[in-house]
Design a protein around this motif. Structure first.
Motif, PDB file in Angstrom:
ATOM      1  N   GLY A 183       0.806  -1.217   0.000  1.00 24.78           N
ATOM      2  CA  GLY A 183       0.000   0.000   0.000  1.00 24.78           C
ATOM      3  C   GLY A 183       0.836   1.263   0.000  1.00 24.78           C
ATOM      4  N   ARG A 184       2.166   1.109   0.056  1.00 27.02           N
ATOM      5  CA  ARG A 184       3.073   2.257   0.072  1.00 27.02           C
ATOM      6  C   ARG A 184       4.362   1.878  -0.645  1.00 27.02           C
ATOM      7  NH1 ARG A 184       7.499   3.905   3.090  1.00 27.02           N
ATOM      8  NH2 ARG A 184       7.730   6.170   3.254  1.00 27.02           N
ATOM      9  N   HIS A 185       4.916   2.842  -1.380  1.00 30.18           N
ATOM     10  CA  HIS A 185       6.169   2.588  -2.105  1.00 30.18           C
ATOM     11  C   HIS A 185       6.954   3.882  -2.229  1.00 30.18           C
ATOM     12  CE1 HIS A 185       8.829   0.521  -4.895  1.00 30.18           C
ATOM     13  NE2 HIS A 185       8.769   1.585  -5.679  1.00 30.18           N
ATOM     14  N   VAL A 186       8.267   3.785  -2.116  1.00 27.91           N
ATOM     15  CA  VAL A 186       9.154   4.928  -2.330  1.00 27.91           C
ATOM     16  C   VAL A 186      10.064   4.598  -3.508  1.00 27.91           C
ATOM     17  CG1 VAL A 186      10.990   6.359  -1.350  1.00 27.91           C
ATOM     18  CG2 VAL A 186       9.075   5.627   0.090  1.00 27.91           C
ATOM     19  N   ALA A 187      10.171   5.540  -4.452  1.00 30.26           N
ATOM     20  CA  ALA A 187      11.000   5.341  -5.640  1.00 30.26           C
ATOM     21  C   ALA A 187      11.862   6.571  -5.871  1.00 30.26           C
ATOM     22  CB  ALA A 187      10.110   5.102  -6.861  1.00 30.26           C
ATOM     23  N   ASP A 188      13.061   6.335  -6.370  1.00 28.06           N
ATOM     24  CA  ASP A 188      13.976   7.421  -6.725  1.00 28.06           C
ATOM     25  C   ASP A 188      14.169   7.477  -8.231  1.00 28.06           C
ATOM     26  OD1 ASP A 188      14.426   8.145  -4.100  1.00 28.06           O
ATOM     27  OD2 ASP A 188      16.277   6.994  -3.911  1.00 28.06           O
ATOM     28  N   HIS A 189      14.338   8.703  -8.736  1.00 26.69           N
ATOM     29  CA  HIS A 189      14.651   8.902 -10.147  1.00 26.69           C
ATOM     30  C   HIS A 189      15.696  10.009 -10.264  1.00 26.69           C
ATOM     31  CE1 HIS A 189      14.333   9.306 -14.454  1.00 26.69           C
ATOM     32  NE2 HIS A 189      14.146  10.606 -14.299  1.00 26.69           N
ATOM     33  N   PRO A 190      16.973   9.625 -10.522  1.00 22.33           N
ATOM     34  CA  PRO A 190      17.982  10.662 -10.745  1.00 22.33           C
ATOM     35  C   PRO A 190      17.795  11.267 -12.135  1.00 22.33           C
ATOM     36  CG  PRO A 190      18.963   8.469 -10.881  1.00 22.33           C
ATOM     37  CD  PRO A 190      17.515   8.291 -10.556  1.00 22.33           C
ATOM     38  N   CYS A 191      17.846  12.583 -12.218  1.00 25.85           N
ATOM     39  CA  CYS A 191      17.670  13.291 -13.491  1.00 25.85           C
ATOM     40  C   CYS A 191      18.738  14.378 -13.557  1.00 25.85           C
ATOM     41  CB  CYS A 191      16.271  13.893 -13.579  1.00 25.85           C
ATOM     42  SG  CYS A 191      15.934  14.714 -15.138  1.00 25.85           S
ATOM     43  N   ALA A 192      19.796  14.106 -14.326  1.00 23.58           N
ATOM     44  CA  ALA A 192      20.955  14.999 -14.379  1.00 23.58           C
ATOM     45  C   ALA A 192      21.445  15.210 -12.944  1.00 23.58           C
ATOM     46  CB  ALA A 192      20.637  16.290 -15.110  1.00 23.58           C
ATOM     47  N   ALA A 193      21.532  16.449 -12.480  1.00 26.14           N
ATOM     48  CA  ALA A 193      22.033  16.729 -11.130  1.00 26.14           C
ATOM     49  C   ALA A 193      20.926  16.714 -10.079  1.00 26.14           C
ATOM     50  CB  ALA A 193      22.736  18.082 -11.120  1.00 26.14           C
TER      51      ALA A 193
END
Length: 149
Positions: free
Chosen positions: A101-111
């Motif tokens: 029911g919960r999720h954490v995601a990262d997305h690096p975009c350039a700096a």
């Protein structure tokens, strides 16, 4: 309020049409904006892997100026009922696993680093909060979704 609604299959849960309300805050300048519109998750007939095509459209108001806004994402099937979220051109965006029911995601975009928290409230409501940090960005984007169909 601290409870999450587990989703065994994210693609089955998201399928359909949703009302969208998003607030955008620039923490550095104090500027605020708002997006209102709809998003649809429908079968992605162009993808050999299946999944859902996510198309969002509405109006974005920033510093008193209203503009039409839209975006398209692809949600591909992932392991165990999760999804692999991609930009429309196929570039990776983030994973999405809502089995708790919960999720954490990262997305690096350039700096910059985009960190998203996804929370499912119930069968018809979910929320995302993206925190964006980088040399030129310090933003919080909060989006609430409510099922239309």
């Amino acid at each position: 309020m601290g409870e999450f609604w587990p989703v065994p299959d994210v693609l089955a849960y998201l399928a359909g049409r949703w009302r969208v309300s998003r607030s955008v805050r620039d923490l550095a300048s104090g500027a605020e904006g708002e997006f209102t519109g709809t998003t649809g998750f429908r079968e992605d007939t162009e993808s050999p892997d299946g999944g859902l095509l996510h198309h969002e459209s509405g109006t974005f108001v920033w510093q008193g100026v209203a503009r039409p806004a839209e975006r398209t994402l692809r949600f591909l099937p992932g392991p165990g009922g999760s999804a692999d979220v991609r930009f429309a051109d196929g570039r990776p965006f983030h994973d999405l696993d809502l089995t708790s029911g919960r999720h954490v995601a990262d997305h690096p975009c350039a700096a910059d680093l985009y960190r998203g928290e996804f929370v499912v409230r119930d069968s018809d409501h979910w929320r995302t909060v993206w925190r964006v940090r980088g040399p030129a960005k310090d933003l919080v984007l909060r989006t609430d979704y409510a099922r239309e169909d």
